[in-house]
Design a protein around this motif. Structure first.
Motif, PDB file in Angstrom:
ATOM      1  N   ALA A 186       0.833  -1.209   0.000  1.00 56.51           N
ATOM      2  CA  ALA A 186       0.000   0.000   0.000  1.00 56.51           C
ATOM      3  C   ALA A 186       0.862   1.252   0.000  1.00 56.51           C
ATOM      4  O   ALA A 186       0.525   2.254  -0.650  1.00 56.51           O
ATOM      5  CB  ALA A 186      -0.923  -0.012   1.213  1.00 56.51           C
ATOM      6  N   SER A 187       2.000   1.204   0.697  1.00 59.68           N
ATOM      7  CA  SER A 187       2.873   2.374   0.771  1.00 59.68           C
ATOM      8  C   SER A 187       3.361   2.809  -0.604  1.00 59.68           C
ATOM      9  O   SER A 187       3.197   3.964  -1.001  1.00 59.68           O
ATOM     10  CB  SER A 187       4.070   2.068   1.687  1.00 59.68           C
ATOM     11  N   PHE A 188       3.950   1.872  -1.370  1.00 57.16           N
ATOM     12  CA  PHE A 188       4.468   2.324  -2.665  1.00 57.16           C
ATOM     13  C   PHE A 188       3.352   2.564  -3.679  1.00 57.16           C
ATOM     14  O   PHE A 188       3.527   3.326  -4.634  1.00 57.16           O
ATOM     15  CB  PHE A 188       5.552   1.380  -3.211  1.00 57.16           C
ATOM     16  N   LEU A 189       2.179   1.971  -3.463  1.00 60.52           N
ATOM     17  CA  LEU A 189       1.060   2.279  -4.354  1.00 60.52           C
ATOM     18  C   LEU A 189       0.537   3.694  -4.121  1.00 60.52           C
ATOM     19  O   LEU A 189       0.119   4.369  -5.073  1.00 60.52           O
ATOM     20  CB  LEU A 189      -0.064   1.262  -4.165  1.00 60.52           C
ATOM     21  N   TRP A 190       0.568   4.162  -2.871  1.00 66.91           N
ATOM     22  CA  TRP A 190       0.142   5.545  -2.624  1.00 66.91           C
ATOM     23  C   TRP A 190       1.068   6.542  -3.309  1.00 66.91           C
ATOM     24  O   TRP A 190       0.634   7.623  -3.710  1.00 66.91           O
ATOM     25  CB  TRP A 190       0.072   5.829  -1.123  1.00 66.91           C
ATOM     26  N   THR A 191       2.347   6.193  -3.453  1.00 68.71           N
ATOM     27  CA  THR A 191       3.248   7.118  -4.172  1.00 68.71           C
ATOM     28  C   THR A 191       2.842   7.243  -5.637  1.00 68.71           C
ATOM     29  O   THR A 191       3.038   8.298  -6.247  1.00 68.71           O
ATOM     30  CB  THR A 191       4.711   6.654  -4.082  1.00 68.71           C
ATOM     31  N   THR A 192       2.255   6.175  -6.209  1.00 70.29           N
ATOM     32  CA  THR A 192       1.808   6.277  -7.599  1.00 70.29           C
ATOM     33  C   THR A 192       0.586   7.178  -7.722  1.00 70.29           C
ATOM     34  O   THR A 192       0.405   7.848  -8.738  1.00 70.29           O
ATOM     35  CB  THR A 192       1.490   4.891  -8.177  1.00 70.29           C
ATOM     36  N   THR A 193      -0.275   7.212  -6.696  1.00 67.66           N
ATOM     37  CA  THR A 193      -1.432   8.116  -6.747  1.00 67.66           C
ATOM     38  C   THR A 193      -0.980   9.571  -6.647  1.00 67.66           C
ATOM     39  O   THR A 193      -1.591  10.455  -7.257  1.00 67.66           O
ATOM     40  CB  THR A 193      -2.424   7.809  -5.613  1.00 67.66           C
ATOM     41  N   ILE A 194       0.082   9.820  -5.882  1.00 69.16           N
ATOM     42  CA  ILE A 194       0.629  11.179  -5.789  1.00 69.16           C
ATOM     43  C   ILE A 194       1.196  11.602  -7.136  1.00 69.16           C
ATOM     44  O   ILE A 194       0.965  12.726  -7.609  1.00 69.16           O
ATOM     45  CB  ILE A 194       1.689  11.258  -4.685  1.00 69.16           C
ATOM     46  N   ALA A 195       1.944  10.701  -7.771  1.00 63.79           N
ATOM     47  CA  ALA A 195       2.496  11.000  -9.096  1.00 63.79           C
ATOM     48  C   ALA A 195       1.372  11.215 -10.112  1.00 63.79           C
ATOM     49  O   ALA A 195       1.426  12.142 -10.940  1.00 63.79           O
ATOM     50  CB  ALA A 195       3.415   9.859  -9.546  1.00 63.79           C
ATOM     51  N   PHE A 196       0.341  10.378 -10.051  1.00 60.02           N
ATOM     52  CA  PHE A 196      -0.793  10.515 -10.968  1.00 60.02           C
ATOM     53  C   PHE A 196      -1.491  11.856 -10.765  1.00 60.02           C
ATOM     54  O   PHE A 196      -1.873  12.530 -11.740  1.00 60.02           O
ATOM     55  CB  PHE A 196      -1.780   9.369 -10.731  1.00 60.02           C
ATOM     56  N   THR A 197      -1.666  12.271  -9.503  1.00 53.31           N
ATOM     57  CA  THR A 197      -2.339  13.534  -9.209  1.00 53.31           C
ATOM     58  C   THR A 197      -1.560  14.712  -9.773  1.00 53.31           C
ATOM     59  O   THR A 197      -2.138  15.634 -10.372  1.00 53.31           O
ATOM     60  CB  THR A 197      -2.510  13.694  -7.685  1.00 53.31           C
ATOM     61  N   LEU A 198      -0.246  14.709  -9.590  1.00 50.38           N
ATOM     62  CA  LEU A 198       0.581  15.792 -10.130  1.00 50.38           C
ATOM     63  C   LEU A 198       0.508  15.825 -11.653  1.00 50.38           C
ATOM     64  O   LEU A 198       0.377  16.892 -12.262  1.00 50.38           O
ATOM     65  CB  LEU A 198       2.027  15.614  -9.677  1.00 50.38           C
ATOM     66  N   HIS A 199       0.587  14.655 -12.265  1.00 48.68           N
ATOM     67  CA  HIS A 199       0.555  14.608 -13.726  1.00 48.68           C
ATOM     68  C   HIS A 199      -0.792  15.086 -14.259  1.00 48.68           C
ATOM     69  O   HIS A 199      -0.848  15.860 -15.225  1.00 48.68           O
ATOM     70  CB  HIS A 199       0.816  13.170 -14.193  1.00 48.68           C
ATOM     71  N   ARG A 200      -1.875  14.638 -13.635  1.00 43.65           N
ATOM     72  CA  ARG A 200      -3.204  15.030 -14.120  1.00 43.65           C
ATOM     73  C   ARG A 200      -3.444  16.520 -13.905  1.00 43.65           C
ATOM     74  O   ARG A 200      -4.118  17.174 -14.711  1.00 43.65           O
ATOM     75  CB  ARG A 200      -4.283  14.212 -13.408  1.00 43.65           C
ATOM     76  N   THR A 201      -2.884  17.077 -12.834  1.00 45.09           N
ATOM     77  CA  THR A 201      -3.087  18.492 -12.542  1.00 45.09           C
ATOM     78  C   THR A 201      -2.202  19.382 -13.408  1.00 45.09           C
ATOM     79  O   THR A 201      -2.664  20.382 -13.959  1.00 45.09           O
ATOM     80  CB  THR A 201      -2.803  18.778 -11.056  1.00 45.09           C
ATOM     81  N   VAL A 202      -0.948  19.038 -13.514  1.00 44.02           N
ATOM     82  CA  VAL A 202       0.025  19.908 -14.180  1.00 44.02           C
ATOM     83  C   VAL A 202       0.049  19.695 -15.685  1.00 44.02           C
ATOM     84  O   VAL A 202       0.054  20.656 -16.458  1.00 44.02           O
ATOM     85  CB  VAL A 202       1.436  19.680 -13.581  1.00 44.02           C
TER      86      VAL A 202
END
Length: 319
Positions: free
Chosen positions: A93-109
């Motif tokens: 779950a820990s490293f999967l949450w890092t992918t959601t953070i990366a996805f959020t930045l990519h989708r926003t920026v």
């Protein structure tokens, strides 16, 4: 964490005792670091934004992963199952949450979308669901017994080790590749936007200051790489030469993997907004005379530091 290293193999009792000590010490540091981020989120209302909420979920996963790693090998039976699978579940779950953070930045920026907050339920389903599926699949290849080591459900046969590799290290390196590619695209786009802005204004120095904060994103994938490279090498070596452990590789495996929570709490959690919130609280409790003894940059941080990319990322409308 570091299950391959904590299996007995050809290690002596003294070697296993060292590994247990390294695991407990490093996991304790990660537990403290992750707990600090969780506490900051609960105490400071101005940090409760969606982007930092993802960091909060990451910290909870790291905290529980570290806790169950500290527990070690409690006993046979139910506690053995609970400790081994809980650690596996929350580390995934820990490293999967890092992918959601990366996805959020990519989708926003990059995509200029503002609907990421509506995807929170999907993030939870993705992280917890994937972690559960991987843990259940791993259970199909394990027997559960007390091995005298520091890990309860340590895989002992080659088939069981293969199950562990497939259900942990394959999705782990998939997450690393995804994060690296995503952050590369985000940083490249922001670099291009900054160069365009510098050509249209006189605030070139401000642009360079912004990029110092933005370039930190490039280091985030390195956290997972640094935490799990030795573990990956160790488990591959264990698959090729079962029963023959390399002690120094096992120490590096256990130590770096157990420090993942600490690395995440520093990189993702201790950003400018968290430091600013802490500094503001210190101003309430420390008179000005005592503040003179603090580092000079603490007092100036509230006015000079840029907003953290993971707390209040704001993308200006270019249209």
């Amino acid at each position: 964490m570091g299950t391959a290293a904590l299996s007995s193999g050809n290690l002596t009792a003294y070697d296993r005792r060292i590994l247990r000590t390294v695991n407990a010490g490093a996991s304790s540091l990660s537990f403290l670091g992750s707990s600090f981020i969780v506490l900051c989120y609960l105490l400071f209302r101005d940090l409760r934004k969606f982007s930092f909420k993802l960091v909060f979920y990451l910290a909870i996963s790291d905290m529980l992963c570290s806790f169950f790693s500290i527990v070690g090998d409690p006993s046979t039976g139910f506690f053995c199952y609970a400790q081994g699978y809980s650690t596996h579940f929350f580390c995934i779950a820990s490293f999967l949450w890092t992918t959601t953070i990366a996805f959020t930045l990519h989708r926003t920026v990059v995509k200029h979308k503002t609907d990421v907050e509506d995807m929170e339920a999907m993030f939870h389903l993705y992280v917890w669901g994937t972690s559960l599926v991987m843990t259940v699949i791993r259970s199909m290849g394990n027997d559960h017994r007390h091995l005298g080591g520091a890990w309860c459900s340590t895989p002992t046969g080659r088939t069981k080790k293969a199950y562990h590799f497939i259900t942990f290290y394959v999705p782990l390196w998939g997450a690393i590749l995804y994060n690296g590619f995503t952050y590369f695209k985000v940083i490249r786009m922001l670099n291009n936007a900054t160069r365009m802005a510098e050509g249209m204004s006189d605030r070139a120095s401000d642009g360079r200051l912004d990029m110092k904060a933005l370039n930190r994103w490039g280091y985030y994938p390195l956290i997972l790489i640094g935490s799990w490279t030795f573990g990956t090498l160790n488990v591959i070596h264990d698959l090729i030469e079962p029963g023959h452990k390399i002690f120094w590789l096992s120490v590096l495996d256990v130590g770096t993997a157990a420090l993942m929570g600490l690395f995440n709490s520093i990189a993702y959690g201790l950003n400018s907004s968290v430091r600013r919130a802490i500094s503001e609280r210190l101003d309430l409790f420390f008179p000005e005379r005592l503040q003179r003894w603090l580092p000079a940059n603490v007092a100036k941080s509230r006015s000079t530091e840029q907003e953290s990319e993971l707390v209040s990322l704001k993308v200006q409308d270019e249209h």
